[in-house]
Design a protein around this motif. Structure first.
Motif, PDB file in Angstrom:
ATOM      1  N   ASP B 216       6.223  -7.561  -1.766  1.00 21.70           N
ATOM      2  CA  ASP B 216       5.786  -8.968  -1.688  1.00 21.70           C
ATOM      3  C   ASP B 216       5.315  -9.369  -0.293  1.00 21.70           C
ATOM      4  O   ASP B 216       4.999 -10.528  -0.054  1.00 21.70           O
ATOM      5  N   ASN B 270       1.647  -5.788  -1.810  1.00 25.12           N
ATOM      6  CA  ASN B 270       0.891  -5.302  -2.966  1.00 25.12           C
ATOM      7  C   ASN B 270       1.285  -3.876  -3.371  1.00 25.12           C
ATOM      8  O   ASN B 270       2.339  -3.396  -3.001  1.00 25.12           O
ATOM      9  N   THR B 312      -0.566  -7.149 -12.015  1.00 26.51           N
ATOM     10  CA  THR B 312       0.473  -7.405 -11.020  1.00 26.51           C
ATOM     11  C   THR B 312      -0.145  -7.507  -9.626  1.00 26.51           C
ATOM     12  O   THR B 312       0.220  -8.377  -8.835  1.00 26.51           O
ATOM     13  N   GLN B 313      -1.111  -6.633  -9.333  1.00 24.22           N
ATOM     14  CA  GLN B 313      -1.789  -6.688  -8.033  1.00 24.22           C
ATOM     15  C   GLN B 313      -2.434  -8.056  -7.800  1.00 24.22           C
ATOM     16  O   GLN B 313      -2.313  -8.632  -6.716  1.00 24.22           O
ATOM     17  N   ARG B 315      -1.638 -10.884  -9.265  1.00 24.60           N
ATOM     18  CA  ARG B 315      -0.605 -11.929  -9.190  1.00 24.60           C
ATOM     19  C   ARG B 315      -0.002 -11.982  -7.790  1.00 24.60           C
ATOM     20  O   ARG B 315       0.198 -13.052  -7.222  1.00 24.60           O
ATOM     21  N   ILE B 316       0.307 -10.785  -7.239  1.00 23.13           N
ATOM     22  CA  ILE B 316       0.899 -10.731  -5.901  1.00 23.13           C
ATOM     23  C   ILE B 316      -0.101 -11.250  -4.870  1.00 23.13           C
ATOM     24  O   ILE B 316       0.233 -12.039  -3.996  1.00 23.13           O
ATOM     25  N   LEU B 323       7.877 -11.069  -7.350  1.00 29.77           N
ATOM     26  CA  LEU B 323       7.980  -9.745  -7.949  1.00 29.77           C
ATOM     27  C   LEU B 323       8.994  -9.791  -9.081  1.00 29.77           C
ATOM     28  O   LEU B 323       9.922 -10.590  -9.048  1.00 29.77           O
TER      29      LEU B 323
END
Lengths: 166, 455
Positions: B216, B270, B312-313, B315-316, B323
Motif C-alpha cells: 500500500d 502496488n 487490484t493494481q 484500486r491501489i 489492501l
C-alpha cells in the motif's frame, strides 16, 4: 533463392526493415513475398485500397479530451482526409502537438497559396517540449493546412496538402 | 474509483487484459498503438486510440515522451505500463509524476533501486532475506577446503574480478578443489589480472519460485502465494504454476515472510514479485531479484486466490480501497500456465510471425485463454512472439496436468508455426506429471529429445 529457408526470409525482412523502402515485392517459383511499411497495404494482386492511414479529425482527439471520452475507437480512424488527385500530403513523423508557427505570436511558417521549396519548414511538432520542424519534402504550393494550431496529431496524420510544382 | 481514464502503454494480450480490468472498474481506456497495431484487439476494445509512431518499438512503445504526451493530451489521469517495454524504467514513472498522472505501479525511486542488482541485494540483506551463501576472498587450497566444509558441497568457485566462466569451477568434494584451485586462479589471473577466488553455494537442483505481493506504499504488504516457474529455456519462462506443490509448508511460510519483509522494508507500492532460487537438495531459498511490474504469469495466482490482480493494481493506484487482509487471501486448487509463442521450436525457436488463418483455442471448465489473437490476425514481426497464455485450473496438480494435456491437444492454430507441439511434448513427460524437474530440465533433458523427434 529457389528454395528459401526460414533464415533467408528472416534476412530479407531484416534487410527490408533496415532499408528506407516503403514496399518490397519478391516473386520466385517457390514463393511470393510482399513486404510493406503500411499495415493497411495488401498484396499488389489484391484490390488496392488507398487510404490515408491514420488521418484523424483533430477535434476527435485533441481539442476537447473530456468531451471526446465516450468516442468509440473507430471514431479515431473514421474521419480520413482525402488527398485530391495530384496533391501531396505532409504527414506527422510521430505523435505530438501541431504548431503552425515557431513560437506563440510569430508569423506562421507557411500560408495557403504560398510557394515553397522541398526543404521549407511548414510546421512544428512538439513532444514533451522537444520541438521538431517538419519540412515540405516537395517543391510546390501550399493548398491546405489540415490541422488546427495547438492540437494533437497522431503518427502519419495529414498536416498540410501541397500541390507539387510541375 | 478516483481514476477516470487510463492510458494503456503496452500492446498484445496484456493491453487487452488491462483494458478489461479498467472497464470492469468503470475506468475509460485510451490505447496508444504503433502503426503496426492500428487494428489490434486492444485498439478495438479501447475507448480511444492514439497512433504514436511507426512499428519499431523504439519509436513507439519504448518512447516515454510520446506516451506521456498522448496521456496528457487525451486527459488521462492514470497510466498502466503492463509488462516489458517501459514498465520497469524509472523514467516513465518519473515522467508520469511530473505530469500529474498516476503511474499504476511502484514509485520511480523503488523501480530504480530494485532495478539495480547490487542495490536490490543489499536491500534484501538489510531486510534479513536469505541470499546465496558465499565467502570473501579465499587465498589457498586449505582455506578453500575449510570454507567448503562450512558451506556444504557442492560449491562453486568464482573469480572475484570477473565473470564469463573464467576461473570458475564446480567442486563436489575436497579432491575436486585440490585438483582445480591453482589452475582456476591462474586462469583468473590471465583473464582479469587478478587471481583472487571466492566461493558460493552451488545449487544443482534449483527451482525458480516467486512470491506475488501487493503493497500500500505505507509499509503494509500482503502476498498472494507463490508461483513455480522452473520450466525455462535460456532463463525465459515457458510454463508457470501455482502453488509450488513441491515445497513443504514450513519453507513456504519462510518464503512468503521473506518477500513481505523485503517489500514492506521499502514501503513498496502496488504489485510486485520477489523471485527466489529454491535449492531442493538443501531445502533452502535464496533471493534473486524483485520485478516491479505485473508479470506475464500473474493469472495462475489469480486462479488460485480468486483475486483480480490488475483490478487490484488500479484500486491501489487510485488510493481507493485498502489492501485485503492477509487472512482473506486463501490459496486453493492448482493452476498451470503455458506461454503460446509464434516460434518454431524444431528450428531453434525461430520466430514465426504471419497471418493466423485459423484460431481455435480450447474452451471449457477450468480453461482460461488470455490472448489478443483471432482468425485473420496478422502477428507482426516487430515484437515479442507470445500470442497467448493458456491457463488451466483444477482441484490439484495431477488433475491440472491432465486438463492441461487435453487443453493443449485441442488448441489449434493455423497459418503460422507455434510452440504448441513442444508444449504438448513437455506436459506429456513423466517427469513433468511427477513434478520432478529443475530450471535446466527443459534445456538438458527435454529439448534434445524433442528436436530429434521433430526435424
Amino acid at each position: 533463392m529457389a528454395n528459401p529457408t526460414p533464415a533467408d526470409i528472416e534476412n530479407l525482412i531484416e534487410l527490408f526493415n533496415r532499408s528506407d523502402w516503403d514496399e518490397m515485392h519478391l516473386k520466385t517459383d517457390a514463393l511470393e513475398i510482399f513486404l510493406s511499411n503500411d499495415p493497411n497495404a495488401r498484396r499488389p494482386s489484391a484490390q488496392v485500397v488507398v487510404a490515408a492511414p491514420s488521418a484523424v479529425a483533430p477535434a476527435a482527439v485533441g481539442a476537447a479530451p473530456a468531451a471526446s471520452a465516450a468516442a468509440p475507437a473507430a471514431a479515431a480512424h473514421s474521419a480520413e482526409v482525402s488527398i485530391p488527385a495530384g496533391m501531396v500530403a505532409v504527414r506527422a513523423p510521430n505523435l505530438g502537438t501541431f504548431y503552425r508557427a515557431p513560437k506563440p505570436g510569430a508569423p506562421a511558417y507557411v500560408e495557403v497559396g504560398q510557394a515553397i521549396e522541398a526543404d521549407t519548414e511548414v510546421c512544428l511538432i512538439e513532444v514533451m517540449k522537444l520541438f521538431t520542424p517538419v519540412k515540405a519534402g516537395v517543391k510546390g504550393t501550399v493548398r491546405q493546412i489540415v490541422v488546427n494550431d495547438g492540437t494533437m496529431v497522431e503518427y502519419e496524420q495529414v498536416l498540410v496538402i501541397i500541390e507539387p510544382a510541375a | 474509483m478516483t481514476i477516470k481514464r487510463t492510458l494503456v502503454a503496452n500492446r498484445g494480450e496484456i493491453a487487452v487484459r488491462v483494458i478489461r480490468a479498467a472497464h470492469a472498474l468503470g475506468i475509460e481506456a485510451v490505447q496508444v498503438v504503433s502503426a503496426a497495431d492500428r487494428d489490434s484487439e486492444a485498439a478495438r476494445m479501447a475507448d480511444q486510440v492514439v497512433v504514436i509512431g511507426p512499428a519499431p518499438s523504439k519509436q513507439s512503445y519504448l518512447n516515454a515522451g510520446l506516451i506521456v504526451h498522448a496521456a496528457k493530451q487525451t486527459g488521462c489521469d492514470a497510466l498502466h505500463p503492463g509488462y516489458g517495454f517501459l514498465s520497469e524504467r524509472a523514467e516513465l514513472a518519473n515522467l508520469c509524476a511530473e505530469n500529474g498522472i498516476t503511474f499504476v505501479g511502484p514509485a520511480a525511486e523503488t523501480i530504480g533501486a530494485l532495478g539495480d542488482k547490487l542495490r536490490s541485494r543489499a536491500i534484501a540483506a538489510e531486510a534479513g532475506v536469505p541470499l546465496v551463501p558465499g565467502t570473501d576472498k579465499i587465498a589457498s587450497i586449505t582455506a578453500a577446503h575449510k570454507a567448503a566444509e562450512k558451506l556444504g558441497y557442492p560449491v562453486l568457485m568464482k573469480a572475484s574480478a570477473g565473470g564469463g566462466g573464467r576461473g570458475m569451477f564446480v567442486a563436489r568434494n575436497a579432491d575436486a578443489i585440490t585438483a582445480s584451485f591453482d589452475a582456476a586462479s591462474t586462469e583468473a589471473e590471465e583473464a582479469f589480472g587478478d587471481g583472487t577466488l571466492y566461493m558460493e553455494t552451488y545449487v544443482e537442483n534449483a527451482r525458480h519460485v516467486e512470491v506475488q505481493a501487493v503493497g500500500d506504499g505505507k509499509g503494509r504488504v500482503v502476498h498472494f502465494g507463490e508461483r513455480d516457474c522452473s520450466v525455462q529455456r535460456r532463463y525465459q519462462k515457458v510454463i508457470e504454476e501455482a502453488p509450488c506443490a513441491l515445497m513443504p509448508a514450513k519453507l513456504r511460510g519462510e518464503l512468503h515472510e521473506s518477500a513481505v519483509k523485503l517489500l514492506s522494508s521499502m514501503k513498496y507500492l502496488n504489485a510486485g514479485t520477489v523471485e527466489f532460487l529454491y535449492d531442493v537438495d538443501r531445502q533452502a531459498i535464496y533471493f534473486i531479484e524483485v520485478n516491479t511490474r505485473i508479470q506475464v504469469e500473474h493469472p495462475v495466482s489469480e486462479q488460485v486466490t480468486g483475486f483480480d490482480l490488475v483490478q487490484t493494481q488500479f484500486r491501489i493506484a487510485g488510493g481507493e480501497a485498502a489492501l485485503p487482509r492477509q487472512d482473506q487471501i486463501k490459496v486453493g486448487r492448482h493452476a498451470i500456465e503455458c506461454r503460446i509463442n509464434a516460434e518454431d521450436a524444431a528450428r531453434n525457436f525461430m520466430p514465426s510471425p504471419g497471418r493466423i488463418t485459423r484460431w481455435s483455442p480450447p474452451r471449457g471448465a477450468g480453461i482460461r485463454v488470455d490472448s489478443h489473437c483471432h482468425d485473420g490476425y496478422l502477428v507482426p514481426p516487430y515484437y515479442d512472439s507470445m500470442i497467448a497464455k493458456l491457463i488451466v485450473t483444477a482441484d490439484d496438480r495431477p488433475a491440472c496436468v491432465e486438463r492441461l494435456q487435453r487443453a493443449l491437444a485441442n488448441f489449434e492454430v493455423e497459418g503460422l508455426t507455434t510452440n504448441i507441439p513442444l508444449l504438448r511434448y513437455i506436459v506429456a513427460q513423466n517427469d513433468f506429471a511427477q513434478n520432478r524437474f529443475h530450471t535446466k530440465w527443459l534445456e538438458q533433458s527435454v529439448l534434445p529429445a524433442f528436436q530429434q523427434d521433430h526435424v
